[in-house]
Motif scaffolding. Structure first.
Motif, PDB file in Angstrom:
ATOM      1  N   UNK A  12       0.824  -1.212   0.000  1.00 55.64           N
ATOM      2  CA  UNK A  12       0.000   0.000   0.000  1.00 55.64           C
ATOM      3  C   UNK A  12       0.857   1.260   0.000  1.00 55.64           C
ATOM      4  N   UNK A  13       1.995   1.205   0.678  1.00 55.19           N
ATOM      5  CA  UNK A  13       2.898   2.355   0.712  1.00 55.19           C
ATOM      6  C   UNK A  13       3.447   2.656  -0.684  1.00 55.19           C
ATOM      7  N   UNK A  14       3.866   1.626  -1.383  1.00 58.20           N
ATOM      8  CA  UNK A  14       4.447   1.808  -2.716  1.00 58.20           C
ATOM      9  C   UNK A  14       3.368   2.165  -3.737  1.00 58.20           C
ATOM     10  N   UNK A  15       2.234   1.488  -3.678  1.00 57.52           N
ATOM     11  CA  UNK A  15       1.175   1.761  -4.643  1.00 57.52           C
ATOM     12  C   UNK A  15       0.510   3.118  -4.412  1.00 57.52           C
ATOM     13  N   UNK A  16       0.683   3.659  -3.224  1.00 59.73           N
ATOM     14  CA  UNK A  16       0.067   4.946  -2.907  1.00 59.73           C
ATOM     15  C   UNK A  16       0.927   6.149  -3.225  1.00 59.73           C
ATOM     16  N   UNK A  17       2.134   5.905  -3.769  1.00 56.61           N
ATOM     17  CA  UNK A  17       3.028   7.011  -4.130  1.00 56.61           C
ATOM     18  C   UNK A  17       3.506   6.818  -5.565  1.00 56.61           C
ATOM     19  N   UNK A  18       3.776   7.914  -6.282  1.00 58.39           N
ATOM     20  CA  UNK A  18       4.188   7.799  -7.690  1.00 58.39           C
ATOM     21  C   UNK A  18       5.610   7.270  -7.849  1.00 58.39           C
ATOM     22  N   UNK A  67       7.271  -1.952  -9.295  1.00 58.64           N
ATOM     23  CA  UNK A  67       6.580  -3.003 -10.042  1.00 58.64           C
ATOM     24  C   UNK A  67       6.425  -4.275  -9.224  1.00 58.64           C
ATOM     25  N   UNK A  68       7.347  -4.504  -8.295  1.00 63.26           N
ATOM     26  CA  UNK A  68       7.191  -5.663  -7.421  1.00 63.26           C
ATOM     27  C   UNK A  68       5.937  -5.567  -6.579  1.00 63.26           C
ATOM     28  N   UNK A  69       5.627  -4.344  -6.113  1.00 65.47           N
ATOM     29  CA  UNK A  69       4.423  -4.141  -5.310  1.00 65.47           C
ATOM     30  C   UNK A  69       3.165  -4.398  -6.131  1.00 65.47           C
ATOM     31  N   UNK A  70       3.143  -3.883  -7.356  1.00 67.37           N
ATOM     32  CA  UNK A  70       1.968  -4.096  -8.214  1.00 67.37           C
ATOM     33  C   UNK A  70       1.843  -5.554  -8.648  1.00 67.37           C
ATOM     34  N   UNK A  71       2.965  -6.162  -9.012  1.00 68.94           N
ATOM     35  CA  UNK A  71       2.929  -7.557  -9.454  1.00 68.94           C
ATOM     36  C   UNK A  71       2.572  -8.505  -8.320  1.00 68.94           C
TER      37      UNK A  71
END
Length: 221
Positions: free
Chosen positions: A61-67, A100-104
């Motif tokens: 959530x931290x990574x996906x919530x920031x650009x 991309x690791x967070x999204x994948x």
């Protein structure tokens, strides 16, 4: 027309060097991203320790919530204040792979959970531990499910590598910016770079579509 062709011939060696770096950066970052994604996905599946689920969810959530651009800036410009100084290439790989690791990880988690529960129960009935049957039984079956979306993310990463030009990494976009600033031929150089990205990403996207259709036919057969 001849003048335009001569310009492109003159610029090509620099752009080719940038393109090689872009492709290498994409493959290296995706390899690390896949390792991160699998680790985070396994940390969120049913049966994982509670601390692993909490850490994985918070990280994702931290990574996906920031650009991604901000993450690259933070890694390259902010971490040195804490004594962590990375080269542009390492910072670029770190930023792309973490993002991309967070999204994948969500793709892999969904793929793992889509595997029939009977496979999990049968593996446990045979006395196999999670560390044994998940990589040997579950992940190979999940791979067929996650392969097409992973291919799409791979293409997206190839295009997003243009962002590493902001941390002075000499990729294709950075080389084009240098040429444009020296020659003021913004239309010609950026149009050429546009075509280079398109010439690689479009065939790759069609290949992913073909792979998805092939896998779908295999599941329905």
């Amino acid at each position: 027309m001849n003048h335009l062709i001569n310009d492109y011939i003159e610029w090509w060696p620099q752009l080719w060097a940038g393109l090689q770096l872009t492709v290498g950066l994409t493959f290296a970052s995706m390899a690390v991203a896949l390792a991160i994604a699998i680790t985070l996905a396994l940390g969120q599946i049913h049966g994982a320790p509670r601390w692993a689920r909490i850490c994985s969810v918070v990280f994702v959530e931290l990574i996906r919530g920031t650009p991604l651009l901000l993450q690259l800036f933070y890694i390259f410009y902010v971490l040195p204040y804490f004594g962590i100084k990375l080269s542009p290439i390492v910072a670029g790989i770190a930023g792309l792979s973490i993002n991309y690791g967070a999204y994948l990880s969500e793709v892999f988690r969904a793929g793992i959970e889509a595997v029939d529960r009977g496979q999990w129960e049968a593996s446990r009935a045979l006395g196999m531990r999670s560390l044994q049957f998940v990589p040997l039984v579950i992940l190979p079956q999940a791979a067929r499910i996650v392969l097409p979306p992973t291919g799409n993310y791979f293409i997206s990463m190839f295009k997003d590598t243009a962002l590493v030009s902001t941390i002075s990494l000499g990729d294709l976009m950075f080389r084009g910016q240098l040429i444009a600033s020296e020659t003021f031929s913004y239309i010609k150089i950026y149009s050429f770079i546009f075509l280079i990205y398109l010439a690689i990403s479009y065939p790759a996207s069609r290949a992913v579509v073909g792979l998805e259709r092939y896998l779908r036919r295999g599941r329905n057969a």
